[in-house]
Design an enzyme around this catalytic site. Structure first.
Site, PDB file in Angstrom:
ATOM      1  N   ARG A   1     -11.699   4.826  -1.295  1.00  0.00           N
ATOM      2  CA  ARG A   1     -12.072   5.414  -2.576  1.00  0.00           C
ATOM      3  C   ARG A   1     -11.615   4.545  -3.745  1.00  0.00           C
ATOM      4  NH1 ARG A   1      -7.711  10.135  -4.185  1.00  0.00           N
ATOM      5  NH2 ARG A   1      -5.901   9.270  -3.131  1.00  0.00           N
TER       6      ARG A   1
ATOM      7  N   LYS B   1      -3.155  -2.837  -0.100  1.00  0.00           N
ATOM      8  CA  LYS B   1      -4.334  -2.178   0.444  1.00  0.00           C
ATOM      9  C   LYS B   1      -5.320  -3.236   0.933  1.00  0.00           C
ATOM     10  CE  LYS B   1      -3.315   2.166  -0.562  1.00  0.00           C
ATOM     11  NZ  LYS B   1      -3.215   3.215   0.469  1.00  0.00           N
TER      12      LYS B   1
ATOM     13  N   ASP C   1      -1.716  -1.723   4.464  1.00  0.00           N
ATOM     14  CA  ASP C   1      -2.364  -0.436   4.724  1.00  0.00           C
ATOM     15  C   ASP C   1      -3.856  -0.652   4.922  1.00  0.00           C
ATOM     16  OD1 ASP C   1      -3.134   2.169   4.955  1.00  0.00           O
ATOM     17  OD2 ASP C   1      -2.429   2.812   2.984  1.00  0.00           O
TER      18      ASP C   1
ATOM     19  N   GLU D   1       0.055  -0.057   8.360  1.00  0.00           N
ATOM     20  CA  GLU D   1      -0.152   1.391   8.308  1.00  0.00           C
ATOM     21  C   GLU D   1      -1.569   1.749   8.714  1.00  0.00           C
ATOM     22  OE1 GLU D   1       0.201   4.898   4.887  1.00  0.00           O
ATOM     23  OE2 GLU D   1       1.182   2.957   4.608  1.00  0.00           O
TER      24      GLU D   1
ATOM     25  N   ASP E   1      -0.272   7.327   9.481  1.00  0.00           N
ATOM     26  CA  ASP E   1      -0.381   8.079   8.228  1.00  0.00           C
ATOM     27  C   ASP E   1      -1.353   9.224   8.412  1.00  0.00           C
ATOM     28  OD1 ASP E   1      -0.627   9.092   5.677  1.00  0.00           O
ATOM     29  OD2 ASP E   1      -1.421   7.274   4.782  1.00  0.00           O
TER      30      ASP E   1
ATOM     31  N   LYS F   1       3.593  12.909   4.043  1.00  0.00           N
ATOM     32  CA  LYS F   1       3.099  13.230   2.702  1.00  0.00           C
ATOM     33  C   LYS F   1       3.009  14.742   2.567  1.00  0.00           C
ATOM     34  CE  LYS F   1       0.376   8.976   2.207  1.00  0.00           C
ATOM     35  NZ  LYS F   1      -0.979   8.384   2.155  1.00  0.00           N
TER      36      LYS F   1
ATOM     37  N   ASP G   1       7.145   5.450  -0.602  1.00  0.00           N
ATOM     38  CA  ASP G   1       5.996   4.845  -1.294  1.00  0.00           C
ATOM     39  C   ASP G   1       5.568   5.872  -2.337  1.00  0.00           C
ATOM     40  OD1 ASP G   1       3.693   3.387  -1.992  1.00  0.00           O
ATOM     41  OD2 ASP G   1       2.510   4.365  -0.426  1.00  0.00           O
TER      42      ASP G   1
END
Length: 396
Positions: free
Chosen positions: A57, A195, A222, A250, A275, A299, A352
């Site tokens: 996204r 990323k 990630d 990740e 994750d 999270k 993070d």
């Protein structure tokens, strides 16, 4: 992290890792009963300083819902929830519906300990993990304020500790990522979360540019589920062969493909972090049983609240895994709650939690601070934050 006590179970007995009994003051706080007088909401919005881009996204502004839980005697706790649709399936409208509907109905007038109220919240609505997490943070903030103690202490940790954080470098052209890495290094960050996308050759150019701009940085990569099993093995293997300073990778493959992630983990030496694969303690146990990851990213928006987050950390500790507490693009109240969790459990060694640093405004004040890449709590009861007013960051 060192010097933090083992997590405790309610009622004053030592947790499953052993240790000394709880202090009497903590036992009293655990047994403290709260009565929920009201649940209220107000909406907010803040543009980002720059777009946040992942393989999944692109975000240019954060709209979020603030939740207030008022308990008897006028004590107010707050939590926040932002749009997490790419991961949890929740947007601001569905979060608002869940909070103002079944969650408010279940909690208003309810009386019990924090464990009992959190359990009632968990049963109030299916899924809606972001909505439940925001209300649960508000409940825990109110609990800490009512007890006159920082939340981290009530969870078994110490307020005067700190943990090294990272700065995320989102998915952009290599030269743009290099500039952002340079800026993060100038601010004192030694760990960068990078990323990555689905173009392997371009990803390598991105990493080269980042390392040239911040040559002393350690990297957390990630992939956001972006690679196949074979791609992940080849890409990570190439990074290892070239000696890149990569601390972890990740979620290299699809969240549901735990067997595939275990295959990747067996084939490489770089630690693998789950994750999107881990939402609950049951997920954590399954990952541990399969040997699918070395690390877990906790999270609150996935766990639905603090108790499940702590339960995941307990599973990790027993299995010999380590944890990171992360977040999505969420505002500072959520991040403060996550920071209290991170500093309360010995299995959590990484955070993070940089999303508020992407916002053009940061309300309310207090809670925690980050200096030269180190996150520390600022003290005070509950989350230690001022109350977020409805006129701060009003919706555009």
């Amino acid at each position: 992290m060192t010097g933090r006590p083992a997590p405790r179970t309610p009622g004053g007995t030592a947790g499953p890792t052993g240790g000394t009994p709880e202090p009497a003051s903590l036992v009293g706080a655990t047994a403290l009963e709260l009565e929920v007088a009201a649940v209220r909401t107000h909406r907010h919005a803040a543009p980002l300083l720059r777009p946040f881009v992942t393989a999944a996204r692109r975000t240019e502004a954060v709209e979020y819902l603030a939740i207030e839980v008022e308990v008897r005697a006028g004590v107010i706790g707050q939590g926040t929830a932002a749009d997490t649709k790419p991961v949890t399936g929740e947007d601001l409208a569905s979060i608002t519906t869940a909070v103002e509907g079944p969650i408010t109905a279940a909690l208003t007038g309810a009386r019990g300990t924090i464990a009992e109220l959190s359990a009632l919240l968990a049963q109030s609505v299916e899924r809606a993990s972001s909505a439940r997490a925001a209300v649960d943070v508000a409940l825990h903030d109110a609990w800490g304020k009512a007890a006159g103690r920082p939340l981290v202490e009530l969870l078994g940790g110490a307020v005067h500790t700190r943990i090294e954080s990272d700065m995320t470098v989102s998915l952009e052209e290599p030269e743009v990522m290099a500039q952002h890495a340079r800026e993060a290094a100038a601010e004192g960050y030694r760990v960068l979360k990078i990323k990555l996308g689905r173009d392997v050759e371009e990803d390598r150019r991105r990493l080269d540019a980042v390392l040239e701009a911040a040559p002393g940085a350690r990297l957390r990569l990630d992939a956001n589920q972006g690679w196949s099993v074979q791609q992940a093995i080849e890409i990570i293997g190439a990074f290892e062969a070239d000696g890149l300073p990569v601390d972890l990778v990740e979620q290299p493959v699809a969240a549901a493909d735990l067997e595939g992630m275990a295959q990747v983990r067996r084939a490489v030496s770089t630690p693998i972090m789950a994750d999107e694969s881990v939402w609950t303690a049951a997920d954590a146990r399954r990952i541990a049983e399969l040997g699918a990851a070395d690390m877990l990213n906790i999270k609150l928006a996935k766990t639905g609240g603090i108790p499940e987050a702590m339960a995941i950390a307990d599973v990790a500790q027993h299995a010999g895994l380590t944890c990171m507490v992360g977040a999505m693009m969420e505002p500072s109240i959520t991040i403060a709650g996550a920071a209290h969790v991170a500093l309360a459990h010995p299995a959590i060694t990484m955070v993070d939690l940089d999303s508020p640093d992407w916002l053009t405004t940061r309300h309310p004040s207090g809670g925690y601070k980050v200096q030269e890449g180190w996150l520390a709590l600022t003290g005070g009861p509950g989350l230690g934050m001022e109350l977020l007013r409805p006129d701060q960051d009003p919706p555009r």
